[in-house]
Design an enzyme around this catalytic site. Structure first.
Site, mmCIF file in Angstrom:
data_model
loop_
_atom_site.group_PDB
_atom_site.id
_atom_site.type_symbol
_atom_site.label_atom_id
_atom_site.label_comp_id
_atom_site.label_asym_id
_atom_site.label_seq_id
_atom_site.Cartn_x
_atom_site.Cartn_y
_atom_site.Cartn_z
ATOM 1 C CB THR A 131 -0.884 -0.003 1.271
ATOM 2 O OG1 THR A 131 -1.423 1.284 1.481
ATOM 3 C CG2 THR A 131 -0.080 -0.360 2.516
ATOM 4 C CG ASP A 132 -1.087 5.004 -1.010
ATOM 5 O OD1 ASP A 132 -1.663 4.360 -0.100
ATOM 6 O OD2 ASP A 132 -1.662 5.899 -1.659
ATOM 7 C CD GLU A 133 -3.484 3.360 4.145
ATOM 8 O OE1 GLU A 133 -3.422 3.373 5.383
ATOM 9 O OE2 GLU A 133 -4.529 3.133 3.508
ATOM 10 C CE1 TYR A 157 -3.188 -2.680 5.672
ATOM 11 C CE2 TYR A 157 -3.234 -0.308 5.216
ATOM 12 C CZ TYR A 157 -3.230 -1.625 4.767
ATOM 13 O OH TYR A 157 -3.256 -1.885 3.416
ATOM 14 C CB ALA A 159 3.664 0.203 11.518
ATOM 15 C CE LYS A 161 0.268 -4.592 2.950
ATOM 16 N NZ LYS A 161 -0.147 -5.904 2.347
HETATM 17 P P1 NAD Z 1 -9.582 -7.370 2.227
HETATM 18 O O1 NAD Z 1 -9.582 -7.041 3.691
HETATM 19 O O2 NAD Z 1 -10.808 -7.114 1.435
HETATM 20 O O3 NAD Z 1 -9.205 -8.912 2.021
HETATM 21 C C1 NAD Z 1 -8.162 -9.523 2.722
HETATM 22 C C2 NAD Z 1 -8.281 -11.028 2.503
HETATM 23 O O4 NAD Z 1 -7.199 -11.660 3.208
HETATM 24 C C3 NAD Z 1 -9.581 -11.620 3.059
HETATM 25 O O5 NAD Z 1 -10.136 -12.513 2.122
HETATM 26 C C4 NAD Z 1 -9.134 -12.368 4.310
HETATM 27 O O6 NAD Z 1 -9.940 -13.503 4.609
HETATM 28 C C5 NAD Z 1 -7.717 -12.785 3.927
HETATM 29 N N1 NAD Z 1 -6.864 -12.993 5.113
HETATM 30 C C6 NAD Z 1 -6.714 -12.171 6.188
HETATM 31 N N2 NAD Z 1 -5.872 -12.719 7.076
HETATM 32 C C7 NAD Z 1 -5.448 -13.899 6.549
HETATM 33 C C8 NAD Z 1 -4.557 -14.911 6.978
HETATM 34 N N3 NAD Z 1 -3.927 -14.823 8.170
HETATM 35 N N4 NAD Z 1 -4.333 -15.971 6.182
HETATM 36 C C9 NAD Z 1 -4.978 -16.089 4.986
HETATM 37 N N5 NAD Z 1 -5.857 -15.166 4.538
HETATM 38 C C10 NAD Z 1 -6.085 -14.085 5.301
HETATM 39 O O7 NAD Z 1 -8.311 -6.592 1.640
HETATM 40 P P2 NAD Z 1 -8.106 -5.833 0.256
HETATM 41 O O8 NAD Z 1 -8.615 -4.451 0.377
HETATM 42 O O9 NAD Z 1 -8.585 -6.698 -0.844
HETATM 43 O O10 NAD Z 1 -6.509 -5.727 0.219
HETATM 44 C C11 NAD Z 1 -5.727 -6.796 -0.323
HETATM 45 C C12 NAD Z 1 -4.255 -6.412 -0.276
HETATM 46 O O11 NAD Z 1 -4.041 -5.209 -1.014
HETATM 47 C C13 NAD Z 1 -3.726 -6.138 1.134
HETATM 48 O O12 NAD Z 1 -2.440 -6.685 1.249
HETATM 49 C C14 NAD Z 1 -3.695 -4.631 1.243
HETATM 50 O O13 NAD Z 1 -2.688 -4.197 2.132
HETATM 51 C C15 NAD Z 1 -3.384 -4.251 -0.202
HETATM 52 N N6 NAD Z 1 -3.894 -2.928 -0.624
HETATM 53 C C16 NAD Z 1 -5.202 -2.588 -0.436
HETATM 54 C C17 NAD Z 1 -5.649 -1.343 -0.882
HETATM 55 C C18 NAD Z 1 -7.106 -0.955 -0.743
HETATM 56 O O14 NAD Z 1 -7.459 0.196 -1.067
HETATM 57 N N7 NAD Z 1 -8.002 -1.824 -0.318
HETATM 58 C C19 NAD Z 1 -4.764 -0.454 -1.495
HETATM 59 C C20 NAD Z 1 -3.424 -0.832 -1.646
HETATM 60 C C21 NAD Z 1 -2.993 -2.070 -1.228
HETATM 61 P P1 TYD Z 2 -10.657 4.037 4.380
HETATM 62 O O1 TYD Z 2 -11.639 3.588 3.349
HETATM 63 O O2 TYD Z 2 -10.739 3.437 5.754
HETATM 64 O O3 TYD Z 2 -9.209 3.870 3.758
HETATM 65 P P2 TYD Z 2 -7.757 4.371 4.334
HETATM 66 O O4 TYD Z 2 -7.914 4.802 5.734
HETATM 67 O O5 TYD Z 2 -6.946 3.123 4.221
HETATM 68 O O6 TYD Z 2 -7.332 5.477 3.417
HETATM 69 O O7 TYD Z 2 -10.798 5.607 4.558
HETATM 70 C C1 TYD Z 2 -10.662 6.493 3.445
HETATM 71 C C2 TYD Z 2 -10.731 7.905 3.989
HETATM 72 O O8 TYD Z 2 -12.061 8.132 4.492
HETATM 73 C C3 TYD Z 2 -9.807 8.156 5.167
HETATM 74 O O9 TYD Z 2 -9.307 9.489 5.087
HETATM 75 C C4 TYD Z 2 -10.682 8.006 6.382
HETATM 76 C C5 TYD Z 2 -12.027 8.500 5.889
HETATM 77 N N1 TYD Z 2 -13.220 7.865 6.492
HETATM 78 C C6 TYD Z 2 -14.251 8.676 7.001
HETATM 79 O O10 TYD Z 2 -14.191 9.922 6.961
HETATM 80 N N2 TYD Z 2 -15.341 8.055 7.525
HETATM 81 C C7 TYD Z 2 -15.457 6.681 7.600
HETATM 82 O O11 TYD Z 2 -16.480 6.172 8.121
HETATM 83 C C8 TYD Z 2 -14.392 5.889 7.074
HETATM 84 C C9 TYD Z 2 -14.464 4.388 7.135
HETATM 85 C C10 TYD Z 2 -13.299 6.520 6.524
#
Ligand code: NAD
Ligand code: TYD
Length: 353
Positions: A131-133, A157, A159, A161
């Site tokens: 992630t970019d975080e 989260y 940290a 990652k």
């Molecule tokens: P998500 O929370 O929707 O899905 C995570 C999946 O991982 C779930 O299916 C869960 O059951 C599985 N999982 C969790 N713990 C596990 C374990 N111990 N063993 C096996 N499986 C396990 O997440 P997402 O949003 O699809 O993100 C997927 C990846 O992409 C993550 O690594 C996240 O850091 C990265 N990512 C997400 C975003 C975003 O905007 N959602 C952006 C950049 C990177």
């Molecule tokens: P989120 O979807 O949790 O992603 P991330 O924190 O990983 O960027 O949140 C996106 C943005 O929206 C973030 O700045 C936090 C804000 N947010 C709210 O204002 N209200 C909410 O209920 C949630 C879940 C997030």
């Protein structure tokens, strides 16, 4: 026939990645390893679950014995590692889960991959999705994150990652394991668990519930359509260079309040009701502790090296996304489990609605 292990494939991004790999590579066997936490949902893969090249394995990436046995049995040629705990607010409430899965789990996986192939990694790849975080928080006038931006994670989260990114890279230098890391901005689209901003807002409008905006709603995220992220991962997996990191972004910075008001007005329009109805639900709540102000990704390395750019513009993507959630009420009701309700109550119990 290549054997590819995709972890976290029952989650939001993982399910789109599995579909992309299945549709584009008939010569692959795709193994989806997922623990099925609250965020994992096999409904996300109904359309491809009967594909002869798709296999599901339920398991925990942090279970060392199980993972080493799995690699010994299947000898995966490639790994696309997405499994993680992913919600920043949950990482504030229960950081241990994040350290176990994101940090220890990633270590267990890459160590098993190394042990499986020992000194001969020809044609093998461990791809770590991040992630970019990990880069921390930008001010409004800072330049966008590039691949060489120093890591500065500020939530449990990010940290965990960040630690996992470092571990994966260390295996490239120390053990010559071919690895790639990509760091992507915020994703949106179908199948995202409704704890994250966009599906939460759509679902709350549908249920006439308040729309919680943290702080003043001025935090900025760089939104990318999930299908474009899956496309980038598939492109990098096949054409990227081992040892490299690639940033992936949407070139689409938006303030939270602007996203929320846009969604409000689009939902009103789609439900044929007076524009402004949904906006009345907007409620400013106490800010998230350590809330990062701005994320913005410079993905010119990926664009120049591999020709990838996002294909879905935000207006189309968000409209399609709203349609998907409005048309998939059953999916939404099923994923909002008792566990989620309890968490939601805890999260907001001390906030001033
Ligand atoms: P998500 O929370 O929707 O899905 C995570 C999946 O991982 C779930 O299916 C869960 O059951 C599985 N999982 C969790 N713990 C596990 C374990 N111990 N063993 C096996 N499986 C396990 O997440 P997402 O949003 O699809 O993100 C997927 C990846 O992409 C993550 O690594 C996240 O850091 C990265 N990512 C997400 C975003 C975003 O905007 N959602 C952006 C950049 C990177
Ligand atoms: P989120 O979807 O949790 O992603 P991330 O924190 O990983 O960027 O949140 C996106 C943005 O929206 C973030 O700045 C936090 C804000 N947010 C709210 O204002 N209200 C909410 O209920 C949630 C879940 C997030």
């Amino acid at each position: 026939m290549k054997r590819i292990l995709i972890t976290g494939g029952a989650g939001f991004i993982g399910s789109h990645v599995i579909r992309t790999f299945i549709n584009r590579h008939a010569d692959y066997e795709i193994y989806n390893l997922d623990k099925l936490t609250y965020a994992g949902n096999l409904e996300n893969l109904r359309d491809i679950e009967n594909n002869p090249n798709y296999f599901f394995i339920k398991g925990d990436i942090a279970d060392d014995k199980f993972i080493n046995q799995l690699f010994a049995d299947y000898k995966f040629d490639g790994v696309v590692h997405l499994a993680a705990e992913t919600h920043v607010d949950r990482s504030i409430l229960s950081p241990m889960d994040f350290v176990k899965t994101n940090l220890l789990g990633t270590f267990v996986l890459i160590n098993a991959f190394k042990n499986c192939w020992k000194d001969n990694f020809d044609g093998k790849l461990f791809y770590h999705v991040s992630t970019d975080e990990v880069y921390g928080s930008l001010s409004m006038h800072d330049k966008k994150f590039v691949e060489t931006t120093a890591y500065d994670p500020r939530s449990p989260y990010s940290a965990a990652k960040a630690g996992s990114d470092h571990l994966v890279r260390s295996y490239f230098y120390t053990f010559k394991v071919p690895v790639i890391v990509s760091n992507c901005s915020n994703n949106y689209g179908p199948n995202q668990f409704p704890e994250k901003l966009i599906p939460l807002i759509i679902n709350n409008i549908r249920n006439n519930k308040s729309l919680p905006i943290y702080g003043k709603g001025e935090n900025v995220r760089d939104w990318l359509y999930v299908g474009d992220h899956a496309d980038a991962i598939e492109t990098i997996f096949h054409n990227g260079t081992a040892g490299q990191t690639y940033n992936i972004g949407g070139d689409n910075e938006m303030r939270n309040i602007d996203i929320v008001t846009l969604i409000c007005d689009l939902v009103d329009q789609k439900l044929n009701r007076e524009i402004g109805t949904a906006r009345k639900l907007i409620t400013y709540v106490k800010d998230r502790p350590g809330h990062d102000l701005r994320y913005a990704i410079d993905f010119s390395k990926l664009k120049n090296a591999l020709g990838w750019t996002p294909k879905t513009n935000f207006k189309d993507g968000i409209s399609q996304t709203i349609d998907w959630y409005l048309n998939n009420e059953v999916w939404m009701n099923n994923v909002i489990s008792g566990d989620y309700q309890k968490y939601y109550e805890l999260q907001y119990s001390n906030q001033n609605y």
